[in-house]
Scaffold this active site. Sequence first.
Site, short mmCIF file in Angstrom:
data_model
loop_
_atom_site.label_atom_id
_atom_site.label_comp_id
_atom_site.label_asym_id
_atom_site.label_seq_id
_atom_site.Cartn_x
_atom_site.Cartn_y
_atom_site.Cartn_z
CB SER A 67 7.65 -6.28 1.63
OG SER A 67 8.99 -6.53 1.27
CE1 TYR B 273 7.53 -2.32 -1.65
CE2 TYR B 273 9.31 -3.69 -0.83
CZ TYR B 273 8.03 -3.57 -1.32
OH TYR B 273 7.23 -4.68 -1.45
CE LYS C 290 4.21 -3.05 -0.04
NZ LYS C 290 2.81 -3.22 -0.49
#
Length: 325
Positions: free
Chosen positions: A116, A140, A144
């Site tokens: 991402s 988040y 990643k």
Amino acid sequence: MRVLVTGGAGYIGSHTCKALHRAGLDPVVLDNLSTGHRWAVKWGTLLHGDLRDAQWVRRVLKETRVDGVIHFAASANVGESMADARKYFENNVAGTLNLLGAMLEAGVRSIVFSSSCAVYGIPEQVPIPVEHPRRPISPYGETKLMGEKMLRWFGEVHGLSWVALRYFNAAGADPDGELGESHDPETHLIPLVMEAALGKRGPVRIFGTDYPTPDGTAIRDYIHVADLAEAHLRALRHLWDGKESVALNLGTGRGHSVLDVIRAVEAVAGRPVPQVPADRRAGDPPELVADGAGTRALLQWELRWDLNGIVETAWRWHKDRAPHL
């Protein structure tokens, strides 16, 4: 050749399964259906289970005898991660570690990883080059980045071949109308704007109208999901051809603001979209746009869809899809 697609019942995963099938490959979908849908598994077999179950994952990899893995399965909501970091580290990090370990045991050495642009944090320059420092500002994004680090070390130590694809904003729907975006709850801008235009929900909340951007709203790089799916197929072939492991940006290189998107939907729908201003969300940078020229050259991959195409395919999907979806 068989390809294990984790999260293959989800939005991007299901479109990628269709691309794999069209290319003559056999997708095998692994999904816990927490956010994915059985109806989206139209190409390949569905194995219902969870990557956090290490023993089950090892058994699946040994029994399916796949030639490569495309790994989408993850929790993927920046805002939710700011409220429940534990969920994100358990699902995204522990799940990925279980998958990589199972691959080694089964002798599977090629993986395409769904990363991402959230790994970059607040960008120092836009468009963002793939060499840009990675300083995530959300759990988040951090998960990643940890996934990418695991790939690097599994490559160095165990000979794993990998491509990490750093997405910007996936959007749009299958041009044939067979698949589209459907989350519960829905958090992505374009489907929210579509549903507001169709009267299926209240006004769209614009999170932040005072960003340092031309119209005060956040700017993002929207890339069509069908273009993303094709990039995954080409990344897998890149590995099968024995080429280098690499991290790449997946974006168009062109940014559009929230208001740009709303205007594009209004033009296609032929009706106004109700909207209200709201506070900025934690973890949202003002602008995220990819420098992806290197990706297109390396994978010999060309973009087919612009924002108008994204909105038109999404509008057809949201307007015409069956009520039970």
